[in-house]
Write a protein that holds these residues in place. Structure first.
Motif, PDB file in Angstrom:
ATOM      1  N   THR A  48      79.490  29.711  17.845  1.00  0.00           N
ATOM      2  CA  THR A  48      77.735  30.005  18.759  1.00  0.00           C
ATOM      3  C   THR A  48      78.204  28.974  19.897  1.00  0.00           C
ATOM      4  O   THR A  48      79.394  28.361  20.587  1.00  0.00           O
ATOM      5  N   SER A  49      77.232  29.555  20.736  1.00  0.00           N
ATOM      6  CA  SER A  49      77.255  28.655  22.481  1.00  0.00           C
ATOM      7  C   SER A  49      75.558  29.169  23.024  1.00  0.00           C
ATOM      8  O   SER A  49      75.620  29.764  22.903  1.00  0.00           O
ATOM      9  N   TRP A  50      74.679  27.855  22.939  1.00  0.00           N
ATOM     10  CA  TRP A  50      74.125  27.851  22.565  1.00  0.00           C
ATOM     11  C   TRP A  50      73.313  28.438  23.922  1.00  0.00           C
ATOM     12  O   TRP A  50      73.712  28.491  24.969  1.00  0.00           O
ATOM     13  N   PRO A  51      72.339  29.417  24.245  1.00  0.00           N
ATOM     14  CA  PRO A  51      70.985  29.093  22.540  1.00  0.00           C
ATOM     15  C   PRO A  51      71.776  30.497  21.273  1.00  0.00           C
ATOM     16  O   PRO A  51      70.910  31.004  20.781  1.00  0.00           O
ATOM     17  N   SER A  52      72.353  31.001  21.332  1.00  0.00           N
ATOM     18  CA  SER A  52      73.098  31.748  20.069  1.00  0.00           C
ATOM     19  C   SER A  52      73.982  31.381  19.364  1.00  0.00           C
ATOM     20  O   SER A  52      75.160  30.889  19.850  1.00  0.00           O
ATOM     21  N   TYR A  53      74.142  32.367  18.389  1.00  0.00           N
ATOM     22  CA  TYR A  53      74.966  31.655  17.596  1.00  0.00           C
ATOM     23  C   TYR A  53      75.000  33.303  16.079  1.00  0.00           C
ATOM     24  O   TYR A  53      74.797  33.526  16.568  1.00  0.00           O
ATOM     25  N   GLY A  54      76.849  32.971  16.051  1.00  0.00           N
ATOM     26  CA  GLY A  54      76.453  34.185  15.072  1.00  0.00           C
ATOM     27  C   GLY A  54      78.016  34.850  15.013  1.00  0.00           C
ATOM     28  O   GLY A  54      78.928  33.975  14.625  1.00  0.00           O
ATOM     29  N   LEU A  55      78.514  35.891  14.568  1.00  0.00           N
ATOM     30  CA  LEU A  55      79.694  36.518  14.455  1.00  0.00           C
ATOM     31  C   LEU A  55      80.946  36.244  15.407  1.00  0.00           C
ATOM     32  O   LEU A  55      80.533  36.776  16.377  1.00  0.00           O
ATOM     33  N   SER A  56      81.741  35.968  14.926  1.00  0.00           N
ATOM     34  CA  SER A  56      83.192  36.473  16.178  1.00  0.00           C
ATOM     35  C   SER A  56      83.820  36.753  15.935  1.00  0.00           C
ATOM     36  O   SER A  56      84.904  36.665  14.364  1.00  0.00           O
ATOM     37  N   GLY A  57      85.030  37.781  16.726  1.00  0.00           N
ATOM     38  CA  GLY A  57      86.424  38.153  16.452  1.00  0.00           C
ATOM     39  C   GLY A  57      87.620  38.075  17.119  1.00  0.00           C
ATOM     40  O   GLY A  57      86.620  38.314  19.054  1.00  0.00           O
ATOM     41  N   THR A  58      88.677  37.670  17.403  1.00  0.00           N
ATOM     42  CA  THR A  58      89.320  37.805  18.300  1.00  0.00           C
ATOM     43  C   THR A  58      90.467  39.249  17.548  1.00  0.00           C
ATOM     44  O   THR A  58      91.142  39.554  16.500  1.00  0.00           O
ATOM     45  N   LEU A  59      91.208  39.644  19.205  1.00  0.00           N
ATOM     46  CA  LEU A  59      92.522  40.007  19.250  1.00  0.00           C
ATOM     47  C   LEU A  59      93.604  39.713  19.888  1.00  0.00           C
ATOM     48  O   LEU A  59      93.006  39.420  20.934  1.00  0.00           O
ATOM     49  N   HIS A  60      94.196  38.973  19.338  1.00  0.00           N
ATOM     50  CA  HIS A  60      95.671  38.408  19.892  1.00  0.00           C
ATOM     51  C   HIS A  60      95.774  39.555  20.844  1.00  0.00           C
ATOM     52  O   HIS A  60      97.240  39.698  20.298  1.00  0.00           O
ATOM     53  N   LEU A  61      96.570  39.677  21.867  1.00  0.00           N
ATOM     54  CA  LEU A  61      97.450  40.689  22.521  1.00  0.00           C
ATOM     55  C   LEU A  61      98.671  40.409  23.268  1.00  0.00           C
ATOM     56  O   LEU A  61      99.693  41.431  23.349  1.00  0.00           O
ATOM     57  N   SER A  62      99.135  38.936  23.114  1.00  0.00           N
ATOM     58  CA  SER A  62     100.094  38.533  23.362  1.00  0.00           C
ATOM     59  C   SER A  62      99.994  37.171  22.545  1.00  0.00           C
ATOM     60  O   SER A  62      99.008  36.426  22.709  1.00  0.00           O
ATOM     61  N   GLU A  63     101.346  36.394  23.270  1.00  0.00           N
ATOM     62  CA  GLU A  63     101.154  34.556  22.774  1.00  0.00           C
ATOM     63  C   GLU A  63      99.934  34.188  23.923  1.00  0.00           C
ATOM     64  O   GLU A  63      99.162  32.968  23.471  1.00  0.00           O
ATOM     65  N   ALA A  64      99.728  34.887  25.113  1.00  0.00           N
ATOM     66  CA  ALA A  64      98.578  33.532  26.165  1.00  0.00           C
ATOM     67  C   ALA A  64      97.358  34.722  26.232  1.00  0.00           C
ATOM     68  O   ALA A  64      96.199  34.070  27.264  1.00  0.00           O
ATOM     69  N   LEU A  65      97.233  35.642  25.893  1.00  0.00           N
ATOM     70  CA  LEU A  65      95.786  36.663  26.147  1.00  0.00           C
ATOM     71  C   LEU A  65      95.078  36.782  24.874  1.00  0.00           C
ATOM     72  O   LEU A  65      96.551  37.394  23.893  1.00  0.00           O
ATOM     73  N   THR A  66      94.220  36.483  24.298  1.00  0.00           N
ATOM     74  CA  THR A  66      93.136  37.069  23.447  1.00  0.00           C
ATOM     75  C   THR A  66      92.263  36.968  23.614  1.00  0.00           C
ATOM     76  O   THR A  66      91.302  36.884  24.558  1.00  0.00           O
ATOM     77  N   ALA A  67      91.653  38.691  23.090  1.00  0.00           N
ATOM     78  CA  ALA A  67      90.104  39.444  23.391  1.00  0.00           C
ATOM     79  C   ALA A  67      89.516  38.836  22.216  1.00  0.00           C
ATOM     80  O   ALA A  67      89.790  38.331  21.513  1.00  0.00           O
ATOM     81  N   GLU A  68      87.652  38.815  22.732  1.00  0.00           N
ATOM     82  CA  GLU A  68      87.311  38.208  21.834  1.00  0.00           C
ATOM     83  C   GLU A  68      85.800  39.375  21.572  1.00  0.00           C
ATOM     84  O   GLU A  68      84.839  39.106  22.584  1.00  0.00           O
ATOM     85  N   ALA A  69      85.328  39.385  20.695  1.00  0.00           N
ATOM     86  CA  ALA A  69      84.026  39.944  20.931  1.00  0.00           C
ATOM     87  C   ALA A  69      83.479  39.101  19.961  1.00  0.00           C
ATOM     88  O   ALA A  69      83.719  38.896  19.147  1.00  0.00           O
ATOM     89  N   ILE A  70      81.723  38.851  20.411  1.00  0.00           N
ATOM     90  CA  ILE A  70      80.561  38.218  20.133  1.00  0.00           C
ATOM     91  C   ILE A  70      79.508  39.508  19.342  1.00  0.00           C
ATOM     92  O   ILE A  70      79.326  39.808  19.831  1.00  0.00           O
ATOM     93  N   ALA A  71      78.777  38.291  18.111  1.00  0.00           N
ATOM     94  CA  ALA A  71      77.546  39.680  17.590  1.00  0.00           C
ATOM     95  C   ALA A  71      76.422  37.683  17.473  1.00  0.00           C
ATOM     96  O   ALA A  71      76.881  37.947  16.256  1.00  0.00           O
ATOM     97  N   GLY A  72      76.027  37.663  18.523  1.00  0.00           N
ATOM     98  CA  GLY A  72      75.939  36.445  17.939  1.00  0.00           C
ATOM     99  C   GLY A  72      73.942  36.244  18.337  1.00  0.00           C
ATOM    100  O   GLY A  72      73.288  36.762  19.250  1.00  0.00           O
ATOM    101  N   PHE A  73      74.036  37.271  17.241  1.00  0.00           N
ATOM    102  CA  PHE A  73      72.373  37.703  16.764  1.00  0.00           C
ATOM    103  C   PHE A  73      71.249  36.406  16.195  1.00  0.00           C
ATOM    104  O   PHE A  73      70.395  36.897  15.598  1.00  0.00           O
ATOM    105  N   PHE A  74      72.058  35.695  16.191  1.00  0.00           N
ATOM    106  CA  PHE A  74      70.741  33.615  15.463  1.00  0.00           C
ATOM    107  C   PHE A  74      70.497  33.285  16.348  1.00  0.00           C
ATOM    108  O   PHE A  74      71.607  33.737  17.480  1.00  0.00           O
ATOM    109  N   GLY A  75      69.212  32.591  16.551  1.00  0.00           N
ATOM    110  CA  GLY A  75      68.999  31.584  17.730  1.00  0.00           C
ATOM    111  C   GLY A  75      68.185  31.922  18.109  1.00  0.00           C
ATOM    112  O   GLY A  75      67.213  33.676  18.071  1.00  0.00           O
ATOM    113  N   THR A  76      67.392  31.615  19.250  1.00  0.00           N
ATOM    114  CA  THR A  76      66.091  31.747  20.325  1.00  0.00           C
ATOM    115  C   THR A  76      66.605  33.298  21.268  1.00  0.00           C
ATOM    116  O   THR A  76      65.852  33.826  21.499  1.00  0.00           O
ATOM    117  N   VAL A  77      68.543  33.344  22.030  1.00  0.00           N
ATOM    118  CA  VAL A  77      68.781  34.292  22.368  1.00  0.00           C
ATOM    119  C   VAL A  77      69.209  35.068  21.614  1.00  0.00           C
ATOM    120  O   VAL A  77      71.013  34.464  21.463  1.00  0.00           O
TER     121      VAL A  77
END
Length: 176
Positions: A48-77
Motif C-alpha cells: 500500500t501507498s496511499w491512495p492505492s493498494y494492491g498486489l506487489s511482486g519483487t525480483l532481487h537482481l543482486s544483493e543491492a538491487l531489487t525490481a518491483e512491479a505494482i498493481a494497485g487496483f484498490f483504493g481511490t486512485v
C-alpha cells in the motif's frame, strides 16, 4: 524551471547516484545472509501507498538491487507501475533502501476519469519476520515500511498528496 522539471531532475539525479555508487562492503558469512538475499529471488504479496493498494511482486537482481512491479487496483486512485530499490544498508534482520519509480495513475468517479503519469522516490526498510521473531520455522515473510515523495498532475482528483507512506507484506520464494 517549473516544479515538475525540478522534481524530475532531482529524481533522476538521485536514481543515477544510487545505481552508480558501489554497494558498501558488508561483513557476512554463508550462515547469515543479508535480507536482500534470504529465502529466494522472488516475492509476491500486498503493498500500500496511499491512495492505492494492491498486489506487489519483487525480483532481487543482486544483493543491492531489487525490481518491483505494482498493481494497485484498490483504493481511490489505482496505479500500475514499477520501482527500483537500492539497498544501501544491508543486515541480517533488516535492510534500508532507497527507491525510485514511475506508474500510471487512474482516477475514476461517476463521470470524471483521468490517467496521469506519476513519479516518485523515497526510502524504506525491509524486515525479515523470521529473523525478527528468531524462529527458523516461520515462513519466509518480509515486511516493508517506507516514506517518500510522489508527483502526479491530476486535473480532476484533488486528494493526491506529494508525501507518501507505504507498507508491504510479501512471501519470498525461488531459492538461490
Amino acid at each position: 524551471m517549473n516544479c515538475f522539471s525540478l522534481y524530475l531532475t532531482g529524481v533522476l539525479v538521485f536514481g543515477l547516484l544510487m545505481i552508480s555508487s558501489p554497494p558498501p562492503a558488508v561483513a557476512q558469512d554463508a550462515a547469515t545472509p543479508t535480507v536482500g538475499v534470504q529465502d529466494g529471488r522472488y516475492s509476491v504479496g500486498f503493498a500500500t501507498s496511499w491512495p492505492s493498494y494492491g498486489l506487489s511482486g519483487t525480483l532481487h537482481l543482486s544483493e543491492a538491487l531489487t525490481a518491483e512491479a505494482i498493481a494497485g487496483f484498490f483504493g481511490t486512485v489505482s496505479n500500475f507501475g514499477g520501482r527500483a530499490w537500492y539497498r544501501f544498508n544491508r543486515n541480517e534482520a533488516h535492510d534500508l533502501y532507497a527507491y525510485v519509480g514511475a506508474s500510471i495513475h487512474r482516477y475514476s468517479f461517476l463521470n470524471d476519469a483521468e490517467n496521469v503519469l506519476g513519479l516518485g522516490g523515497g526510502a524504506g526498510v525491509e524486515v525479515s519476520m523470521r529473523k525478527i521473531l528468531d524462529n527458523d520455522d516461520f515462513p519466509p515473510i518480509f515486511w516493508t515500511a517506507e516514506v517518500g515523495l510522489a508527483y502526479a498532475d491530476f486535473d480532476v482528483f484533488d486528494g493526491f498528496s506529494t508525501m507518501t507512506f507505504g507498507s508491504g507484506l510479501r512471501y519470498r520464494f525461488g531459492g538461490r
